[in-house]
Write an enzyme that holds these catalytic residues in place. Structure first.
Site, PDB file in Angstrom:
ATOM      1  N   THR A 127       3.518  -7.984   6.274  1.00 13.20           N
ATOM      2  CA  THR A 127       3.190  -6.944   5.513  1.00 13.20           C
ATOM      3  C   THR A 127       3.750  -5.876   6.153  1.00 13.20           C
ATOM      4  OG1 THR A 127       1.308  -5.311   4.907  1.00 13.20           O
ATOM      5  CG2 THR A 127       1.105  -6.644   6.984  1.00 13.20           C
ATOM      6  N   ASP A 128       4.131  -4.906   5.244  1.00 11.92           N
ATOM      7  CA  ASP A 128       4.704  -3.510   5.900  1.00 11.92           C
ATOM      8  C   ASP A 128       3.629  -2.638   6.362  1.00 11.92           C
ATOM      9  OD1 ASP A 128       7.382  -3.897   5.095  1.00 11.92           O
ATOM     10  OD2 ASP A 128       7.509  -2.560   3.515  1.00 11.92           O
ATOM     11  N   LYS A 129       4.082  -1.609   7.130  1.00 16.39           N
ATOM     12  CA  LYS A 129       3.060  -0.846   7.827  1.00 16.39           C
ATOM     13  C   LYS A 129       2.559   0.240   6.962  1.00 16.39           C
ATOM     14  CE  LYS A 129       4.305   2.064  11.123  1.00 16.39           C
ATOM     15  NZ  LYS A 129       4.323   3.582  10.308  1.00 16.39           N
TER      16      LYS A 129
END
Length: 787
Positions: A299-301
């Protein structure tokens, strides 16, 4: 003030737009409309339609006129139900496509504003940035350092550089830079006229669908085998060929799961609607099975774990510059960038302070990307050449002349900000036309607060068998701070340097499970991480930029977050309409519900078909007669389809691990239910025939009622692993089963369509018998699941 080249252009006025819209229509590709007549004919000439027509025709030949007409009425009812459900699902998908409409920055009435892409007309002037899909054909008015990816149209994978007066085509997307275009053609008049940004229908069969189709083949073969055996027996008994063909067709209609395509489509599409209510748009419907099986999330932040509300937290000035200088120069660059959250945060702070805008004329502008990691503005002010550079601290610093003290202070402050979880931009300024010997102006600290639900959702995903690792371009210190706030191991931070040093080796399942975050990662690194993780897991990966395209496409399930560029949204399997990791959780959990509904359908269908086919076959072989008339068998098939369709909205339990088909358990359960059904049917026949000495017409009527009632009661047992009374189906399923059982009971009581009427005690016997044997199914289920 700032001078933009395109401010000299003359855009359309509202009145001109209105005329052009009437002349050219909306900027959309008209979908091929399937008429109601075509849909009806498609259903008539479907396998079940053809068989019902044949059964009706044979009934007419046998002078059973009423039966013939009634079978045609049943066909009409089946078509109406199918068309109604399909129309409801199609309308819902049409609404989902409306949510995927692209908004375009357009110059009209001497000002820039955002409009829906479908409202564009020839003559419009539009501005697009990296990652945005070109919504119509046009000619470039301004294009510096711009490349366009036309792979969706021409198949060429490499982007093409574009200059002023070059043609661009609808469906391609901006790979790099910012471009201004004059629209020349819209809608069906575009050169390649195609829509790529929409919800896709089911084309590719998923593994689960293939599994259900294999079940259908098995049941079809079993039905045909029973028909052949019975036909041979009845031919020797000199049964009328027409009568025999009618009965054979009826058995095939009832035994073969002909409603499979409708049920599968409805379960999937209604599941998609439930996801849409939770702000999740599923573009590739067959991706739902992969989503149910996801066991690792990269997942992206930003926007997923954080709130995506970026604010300027602090400003550091260097070499005699002031805080206002830092913000003013940064705002100049932000005006030329696309409307991303960082630029908006800088401009918001700038406007709040009401600072004065210097008179600067742009000569060239190179926007930031994942490789440059900086934006560069070349400009003139009062005849002097100026260059401004805004981007990653270490990159910008490499173009600056820094003495030892300034360098030490710079590195210390950048590290301190990173340790506190802040993302930092550096700003430099110089004279001339090259990025050389620049003067460091200052630092801008940006904050993006962790979402309130991020920690709990990450814990929830892990408890449900889904590993989570954050992927970020930020440095190790920022990644470590976020991991700490999420209660993830701070020791599990892996940097690009580590991956490169180890030549991407030793990346096994345990490595991914022990990793909390990957830091300092470039888009191409993210792609390699997805490829490696797929060797051990079913991987979901999300992203927001055009550079995330390779990773999102490579993942088993590619997810575009809310603020993703349109090119990514048009490629992703799933598009999120709200920020946050909880939306991803909802998508995974809902997909597992869809999986369970399809599993319930397959379990029930195998059991019912086995019971019906084997019971009729055994009684036919022993007694040389069908226990039901052809009309009863066809009516039973229709009454079974109604509750089966309602399973699309059934209440189900999800597992605490990714969904997988336990084929052995399913066949064991379905065979057991089917065997119990055959045994209890044969015992009931012996009771009615040998003990009660009931007429054959009464036995046939009681059999029809028994198969309807007990079959629908089986749904209550099959749909849950708990005791059936502890976890009842949804209201829709309860209503569907109750009404069909009631309808069947009324038919047998009044004798309509039946060989005979039933008395109340006979009806009570059938209901009691069905209920008691349902408990035997429940006991068998409990034993099997326990073992």
């Amino acid at each position: 003030m700032l001078y933009y080249k395109y401010e000299m252009y003359v855009g359309l006025t509202s009145s001109e737009v209105e005329k052009l819209l009437k002349a050219n229509g909306f900027n959309e590709i008209p979908e091929k409309h399937v008429s109601i007549i075509t849909k009806v004919l498609k259903n008539i000439f479907s396998p079940i339609g053809i068989m019902l027509i044949l059964a009706s025709t044979l009934s007419f030949f046998l002078n059973k006129t009423f039966d013939g007409y009634f079978i045609l009425i049943l066909l009409a009812i089946n078509i109406v139900i199918t068309l109604w459900q399909e129309n409801k699902a199609d309308n819902a998908i049409k609404k989902l496509n409306e949510n995927l409409q692209q908004k375009i920055k357009t110059f009209r009435d001497n000002k820039w504003s955002y409009i829906q892409s479908r409202e564009l007309v020839p003559g419009d002037i539009i501005q697009l940035a990296s990652g945005e899909i070109i919504p119509s054909d046009g000619v470039t008015i301004e294009a510096q350092h711009v490349s366009v990816n036309e792979s969706a149209l021409t198949g060429e994978s490499l982007p093409k550089d574009k200059k002023e007066n070059d043609k661009v085509f609808s469906g391609s997307f901006i790979a790099n830079g910012i471009i201004v275009i004059k629209v020349t053609a819209t809608g069906a008049k575009t050169n390649f006229g195609k829509t790529i940004f929409s919800v896709e229908k089911v084309k590719k069969k998923s593994l689960l669908e293939k599994d259900i189709i294999n079940i259908s083949k098995f049941l079809t073969i079993l039905s045909l085998l029973a028909v052949v055996i019975l036909s041979i027996i009845f031919i020797f008994k000199r049964t009328s060929i027409l009568e025999l063909l009618t009965l054979d067709l009826s058995l095939i209609i009832a035994g073969v799961p002909i409603s499979l395509p409708t049920v599968m489509t409805l379960i999937i599409e209604f599941g998609v609607l439930n996801l849409a209510q939770k702000n999740v748009i599923v573009r590739r419907l067959s991706a739902l099975e992969d989503l149910a099986n996801v066991n690792f999330l990269l997942t992206d932040k930003t926007g997923t774990l954080t709130q995506n509300k970026i604010t300027v937290q602090d400003i550091y000035a260097y070499d005699g510059f002031t805080h206002n200088d830092v913000l003013t120069f940064a705002s100049i660059i932000a005006r030329f960038e696309s409307d991303n959250p960082i630029d908006q945060a800088i401009l918001e702070r700038y406007h709040n302070l009401k600072l004065t805008t210097p008179i600067i004329q742009k000569t060239d502008f190179i926007p930031a990307d994942s490789k440059r990691k900086r934006s560069t503005l070349f400009s003139k002010q009062e005849g002097h050449d100026l260059v401004f550079c805004l981007g990653a601290p270490q990159v910008v610093a490499s173009f600056c002349r820094l003495d030892a003290n300034t360098s030490e202070k710079f590195n210390r402050e950048v590290q301190t900000l990173a340790n506190n979880g802040y993302r930092t931009l550096a700003l430099a300024k110089g004279q001339g036309t090259t990025e050389e010997n620049l003067q460091l102006v200052g630092l801008i600290a940006l904050s993006d607060t962790l979402r309130d639900d991020a920690k709990s959702v990450v814990n929830f995903l892990k408890k449900n068998g889904i590993g989570v690792a954050m992927v970020t371009g930020d440095n190790r210190a920022i990644a470590s701070q976020i991991a700490k706030e999420l209660d993830l191991s701070e020791n599990g931070i892996i940097t690009k340097e580590y991956l490169t040093k180890n030549k991407w080796g030793n990346l096994n399942a345990k490595f991914f499970q022990n990793t909390s975050a990957f830091a300092e990662i470039l888009p191409e690194d993210k792609f390699h991480l997805v490829q490696k993780a797929k060797e051990f897991f079913t991987v979901a990966s999300n992203g927001d930029g055009v550079n995330d395209l390779p990773a999102v496409k490579a993942a088993n399930v590619g997810i575009a977050v809310k603020n993703a560029v349109t090119a990514l949204k048009s490629t992703a399997d799933i598009v999120l309409l709200s920020n946050g990791i909880s939306v991803i959780k909802d998508a995974i959990i809902e997909s597992r519900k869809i999986f369970e509904r399809i599993y319930t359908y397959s379990l029930y269908r195998i059991s019912e078909s086995l019971r019906l086919i084997l019971t009729i076959a055994i009684l036919g072989i022993i007694f040389g007669a069908y226990p039901m008339t052809a009309l009863q068998i066809i009516l039973l098939a229709l009454l079974n389809d109604i509750p089966i369709i309602s399973l699309a909205s059934d209440r189900v339990q999800i597992t605490l691990s990714p969904a997988k088909i336990n084929i052995k358990l399913r066949y064991l359960l379905s065979s057991t239910y089917g065997f119990i059904g055959v045994v209890e049917s044969l015992i009931l026949f012996l009771v009615m025939n040998n003990l009660l000495h009931l007429p054959w017409s009464v036995i046939q009527t009681m059999y029809f009622l028994k198969l309807t009632v007990s079959g629908h009661m089986l749904i209550y047992v099959a749909h849950t692993k708990e005791r059936w009374w502890k976890f009842l189906p949804s209201k829709q399923v309860i209503w569907a089963t109750s009404l069909t059982q009631l309808f069947a009971t009324i038919l047998t009581f009044i004798g309509f369509l039946m060989p005979s009427k039933l008395m109340l005690w006979e009806i009570a016997l059938v209901w009691g018998w069905a209920f008691i044997w349902t408990q035997f199914n429940e006991i068998a289920k409990a034993i099997i699941l326990k073992k």
